[in-house]
Each structure stands twice: as C-alpha cells, then as structure tokens.
Design a protein around this motif. Structure first.
Motif, PDB file in Angstrom:
ATOM      1  N   SER A 292       0.953  -1.128   0.059  1.00 42.11           N
ATOM      2  CA  SER A 292      -0.046  -0.105  -0.038  1.00 42.11           C
ATOM      3  C   SER A 292       0.923   1.213   0.109  1.00 42.11           C
ATOM      4  O   SER A 292       1.792   1.262   0.790  1.00 42.11           O
ATOM      5  N   PHE A 293       0.740   2.277  -1.000  1.00 42.34           N
ATOM      6  CA  PHE A 293       1.616   3.353  -1.064  1.00 42.34           C
ATOM      7  C   PHE A 293       0.554   4.697  -0.759  1.00 42.34           C
ATOM      8  O   PHE A 293      -0.419   4.479  -1.506  1.00 42.34           O
ATOM      9  N   ARG A 294       1.214   5.569   0.019  1.00 40.45           N
ATOM     10  CA  ARG A 294       0.665   6.706   0.229  1.00 40.45           C
ATOM     11  C   ARG A 294       1.606   7.921  -0.093  1.00 40.45           C
ATOM     12  O   ARG A 294       2.734   7.750   0.036  1.00 40.45           O
ATOM     13  N   SER A 295       1.119   9.061  -0.555  1.00 35.06           N
ATOM     14  CA  SER A 295       1.890   9.999  -0.834  1.00 35.06           C
ATOM     15  C   SER A 295       0.968  11.429  -0.628  1.00 35.06           C
ATOM     16  O   SER A 295      -0.070  11.557  -0.619  1.00 35.06           O
ATOM     17  N   ASN A 296       1.774  12.470  -0.197  1.00 35.03           N
ATOM     18  CA  ASN A 296       0.951  13.896  -0.143  1.00 35.03           C
ATOM     19  C   ASN A 296       1.504  14.794  -1.125  1.00 35.03           C
ATOM     20  O   ASN A 296       1.400  16.171  -1.250  1.00 35.03           O
ATOM     21  N   GLY A 297       1.641  14.177  -2.419  1.00 36.00           N
ATOM     22  CA  GLY A 297       1.905  15.061  -3.626  1.00 36.00           C
ATOM     23  C   GLY A 297       3.335  15.122  -4.071  1.00 36.00           C
ATOM     24  O   GLY A 297       3.704  15.461  -5.314  1.00 36.00           O
ATOM     25  N   LYS A 298       4.257  14.531  -3.153  1.00 30.90           N
ATOM     26  CA  LYS A 298       5.800  14.544  -3.707  1.00 30.90           C
ATOM     27  C   LYS A 298       6.058  13.708  -4.665  1.00 30.90           C
ATOM     28  O   LYS A 298       6.967  13.811  -5.479  1.00 30.90           O
ATOM     29  N   ALA A 299       5.315  12.353  -4.500  1.00 30.83           N
ATOM     30  CA  ALA A 299       5.673  11.494  -5.484  1.00 30.83           C
ATOM     31  C   ALA A 299       4.429  10.872  -5.919  1.00 30.83           C
ATOM     32  O   ALA A 299       3.378  10.779  -5.363  1.00 30.83           O
ATOM     33  N   ASP A 300       4.637  10.435  -7.486  1.00 31.22           N
ATOM     34  CA  ASP A 300       3.262   9.862  -7.934  1.00 31.22           C
ATOM     35  C   ASP A 300       3.422   8.240  -7.684  1.00 31.22           C
ATOM     36  O   ASP A 300       4.101   7.744  -8.346  1.00 31.22           O
ATOM     37  N   VAL A 301       2.785   7.856  -6.801  1.00 29.48           N
ATOM     38  CA  VAL A 301       2.879   6.475  -6.178  1.00 29.48           C
ATOM     39  C   VAL A 301       2.220   5.622  -7.194  1.00 29.48           C
ATOM     40  O   VAL A 301       2.413   4.304  -7.112  1.00 29.48           O
ATOM     41  N   SER A 302       1.316   6.053  -8.030  1.00 32.18           N
ATOM     42  CA  SER A 302       0.756   5.008  -8.950  1.00 32.18           C
ATOM     43  C   SER A 302       1.504   4.500  -9.980  1.00 32.18           C
ATOM     44  O   SER A 302       1.797   3.596 -10.360  1.00 32.18           O
ATOM     45  N   ILE A 303       2.588   5.396 -10.220  1.00 34.44           N
ATOM     46  CA  ILE A 303       3.694   5.097 -11.190  1.00 34.44           C
ATOM     47  C   ILE A 303       4.745   4.175 -10.608  1.00 34.44           C
ATOM     48  O   ILE A 303       5.146   3.058 -10.956  1.00 34.44           O
ATOM     49  N   ILE A 304       5.054   4.414  -8.986  1.00 31.11           N
ATOM     50  CA  ILE A 304       5.979   3.819  -8.370  1.00 31.11           C
ATOM     51  C   ILE A 304       5.444   2.308  -8.050  1.00 31.11           C
ATOM     52  O   ILE A 304       6.101   1.201  -8.391  1.00 31.11           O
ATOM     53  N   ALA A 305       4.088   2.330  -7.898  1.00 29.34           N
ATOM     54  CA  ALA A 305       3.384   1.006  -7.481  1.00 29.34           C
ATOM     55  C   ALA A 305       3.430   0.252  -8.884  1.00 29.34           C
ATOM     56  O   ALA A 305       3.869  -0.964  -8.984  1.00 29.34           O
ATOM     57  N   ASN A 306       3.399   0.634 -10.267  1.00 29.41           N
ATOM     58  CA  ASN A 306       3.423   0.082 -11.222  1.00 29.41           C
ATOM     59  C   ASN A 306       4.695  -0.517 -11.515  1.00 29.41           C
ATOM     60  O   ASN A 306       4.960  -1.531 -12.055  1.00 29.41           O
ATOM     61  N   GLU A 307       5.676   0.361 -11.560  1.00 34.20           N
ATOM     62  CA  GLU A 307       7.003   0.057 -11.873  1.00 34.20           C
ATOM     63  C   GLU A 307       7.723  -1.245 -10.864  1.00 34.20           C
ATOM     64  O   GLU A 307       8.191  -2.210 -11.237  1.00 34.20           O
ATOM     65  N   LEU A 308       7.296  -1.017  -9.420  1.00 37.64           N
ATOM     66  CA  LEU A 308       7.720  -2.223  -8.540  1.00 37.64           C
ATOM     67  C   LEU A 308       7.112  -3.566  -8.782  1.00 37.64           C
ATOM     68  O   LEU A 308       7.390  -4.568  -8.862  1.00 37.64           O
ATOM     69  N   VAL A 309       5.503  -3.576  -8.795  1.00 34.51           N
ATOM     70  CA  VAL A 309       4.887  -4.591  -8.726  1.00 34.51           C
ATOM     71  C   VAL A 309       3.660  -4.957  -9.763  1.00 34.51           C
ATOM     72  O   VAL A 309       2.900  -5.670  -9.493  1.00 34.51           O
ATOM     73  N   GLY A 310       3.893  -3.832 -10.670  1.00 38.46           N
ATOM     74  CA  GLY A 310       2.815  -3.742 -11.619  1.00 38.46           C
ATOM     75  C   GLY A 310       1.500  -3.537 -11.354  1.00 38.46           C
ATOM     76  O   GLY A 310       0.282  -3.815 -11.723  1.00 38.46           O
TER      77      GLY A 310
END
Length: 349
Positions: A292-310
């Motif tokens: 589970s990824f959470r961000s306050n706007g500093k990082a786009d965690v949808s991209i990070i989640a996709n890159e790490l585990v699809g």
C-alpha cells in the motif's frame, strides 16, 4: 545473578506466554524480550537473540547470557540446532519452561528442557523464580488466574476473570509487535499490571471488562483525550517518526518510510507524511503480500506501484501485490526483500 548477565526471554504471543515474561520482568531488570508464534518464527527469533548475544560478547568477553524459552514447545530438530548454537558461544546457557505434552520426547533428552503438563507455563516460570528469589503474594494470585484459564479449570474461582484476561491480550493488537517490539511488550505489561489490581474486587471479571477501553486509552493518551483510534494513530506516528532512520528506504531519488502490517494505512501514512516533510511517500507491506502506497503530492505512487509490482491506483494512493514476498517476524528481513525488489527494478543486480 551477576550484573553482566543478560536474560533473553523468548515466549509465546498469548496470555500465558506474555505472563511468563511478566514474571521475569518482576524478578529481573536486565531482561530482553522476544515473542513468537510457532514454526519458523521461533527460529528467526532465536537467531535474533544469538545476534544480540554475539554483540554483547564482542563488547565484553566476560558477559554472560541466559536464553529462556517459555510456553513454546520445540521440535527435536530445533532442540538439536539450538543446543549446538548455544554450545558454540561462551558463557551462554539455555533453559526452556513449558507445559505442552508434545514436547515430552525433547524433555527426556535435554536437561535444559523442563516440562510439566499440570501447570501453565507462567505458573512454572513463577514457581521456578520464586523459589530462587522469593514469593510475592500479589503476583502469585495473578498467575493463579492465568493458570485457571490456560489449563481450563472451569470450576476454579478465577476462571471467569481468566477469560477476560485471555481476550484482553488476544485483542491487544493496537501496536505492531514486529515494528514496535519494545513498545508492544510495554503495552502488554501495562495491561497485565492494571488487570492485576482487579483480582480482589467483587465481580472482577465484569469490572475489568468494563474498564478495558479506558485502560487502553490511558496507555496511549499523552495530554488531550481523544478516541482510542486517534490516540493510537498519534502514538504510532510519533514512534515511526522517532525510528524513521531504521525504517527509511530510497527509490529513484525519493525517500520512503517502509512499514509492515501497520493497519489504517491511509490515516497513519498521511499523518506521518504531514509531520515528516523529508519523506516523500509511505509504503506498507502486509503479511498477505500486498503493498500500500501513500503520498502527499511529492511522489506519484501510482507510477511507483506500477514499476515495482505492476500495481497502480491514484497519484497519492496506490497498491499492488508482491507475489514473491515471504512473511517474517523480523522487520529487517522484510526490509531486505523490499530493497532487493527495488534493486531488481532499478537494474542494479
């Protein structure tokens, strides 16, 4: 016991197991507590204890260590392995106090393996230490309550209060014991110590059950009162902030806080990020292999989640499945898997 002797006490994660450690903490101050369920978790914790023993021996070659295991029966292979590992270390002794009949074979073979199926493990532990260090009437009464429920003495006057104690410990899940080992044991001990004061009250079982919510709030409350959920969240965020150096990972220039089974990820994650501006996103891995990824706007965690585990989701809230994740009771073994995942995706392997 000399001042340079440390006790490393590994025990089960139920009322009886924690009560064994409650007894140890009453009689000795130089105790280090580890808690485990059955299976591989016992081995992981035993190795963690040996790591602490080795560190202590490096600092002081005359240091002595006692490894006490309670309310956990070992397999023959575990006994053989543990005996060998202890024999390899100077001034290190192993003792086991248990009541599970399945350990009978091991108890006959190893002199350090004490088994008595007629008493719960915490009563065995109390009887053992009280003979050496002296009896305590209040502690003895408390252990009698634990004994009544743990070996199911339905006609015992303490049985109903024991049922409340059993539920109290099994439902004390506000703190993650993997990430907050010391805080969790302090919390359990706090509840056990408070419960001990109810023993001589009329209808003690009802009085304790009625008070449990307020006892929990008492532990977590600092200044202002709030709901239990909010108090726990504030406490957890504070502890995460204090220990964030241990919990921080890096991904493509971003700093993240890695938690394990933290619960209430949206609230805790966002509160933590609001109070720690140096951290770019929050990542929680669960025993069910989910991230589970959470961000306050500093990082786009949808991209990070996709890159790490699809995985994917929203810019500030995303998730995914880490299919090859192997659960562990050791946070740093969990962290190592996430770091390996990151390296594999960054092409650093």
């Amino acid at each position: 016991m000399t001042c340079n002797t440390k006790i490393y006490h590994l025990s089960h994660i139920d009322l009886d197991g924690y009560s064994c450690q409650f007894v140890s903490s009453f009689y000795f101050k130089n105790c280090h507590f580890f808690n485990s369920n059955y299976g591989k978790e016992i081995n992981d914790n035993f190795l963690a204890i040996l790591n602490e023993v080795d560190k202590n021996l490096q600092e002081n070659e005359d240091a002595k260590a006692i490894i006490l295991i309670s309310d956990l029966n070992l397999s023959p292979q575990q006994c053989e392995d543990f005996q060998k590992l202890v024999d390899e270390r100077k001034n290190t002794k192993l003792f086991l106090l248990d009541h599970h009949q399945s350990g009978e074979e091991c108890a006959k073979k190893y002199e350090w393996y004490f088994l008595d199926s007629k008493r719960c493990a915490s009563k065995i532990t109390y009887d053992f230490f009280s003979k050496i260090c002296g009896k305590d009437e209040n502690l003895a009464k408390f252990i009698s309550v634990v004994n009544a429920i743990d070996i199911w003495l339905k006609d015992d006057e303490n049985f109903e209060l024991g049922k409340v104690l059993l539920s109290m410990v099994s439902n004390a899940k506000e703190l993650n014991r993997v990430m907050f080992k010391e805080e969790n044991i302090s919390y359990i001990f706090f509840l056990l110590n408070k419960a001990k004061t109810f023993i001589n009250q009329d209808r003690a079982n009802i009085a304790l059950e009625d008070s449990l919510h307020f006892l929990k709030k008492e532990f977590f409350k600092e200044k202002e009162n709030d709901t239990l959920g909010n108090l726990v969240s504030k406490y957890v965020v504070k502890k995460l902030s204090e220990k964030k150096d241990d919990f921080t990972i890096n991904y493509k220039g971003y700093k993240a806080l890695l938690s394990y089974n933290i619960g209430n990820t949206s609230v805790i994650g966002n509160d933590f990020l609001s109070q720690n501006e140096d951290i770019d996103f929050f990542l929680d891995v669960s025993s069910k292999k989910t991230l589970s990824f959470r961000s306050n706007g500093k990082a786009d965690v949808s991209i990070i989640a996709n890159e790490l585990v699809g995985g994917g989701g929203h810019k500030n809230a995303s998730g995914g499945l880490f299919a090859s994740f192997k659960d562990s009771s050791n946070y740093f073994l969990i962290k190592a898997q996430i770091l390996d995942l990151i390296k594999s995706k960054e092409g650093l392997k």
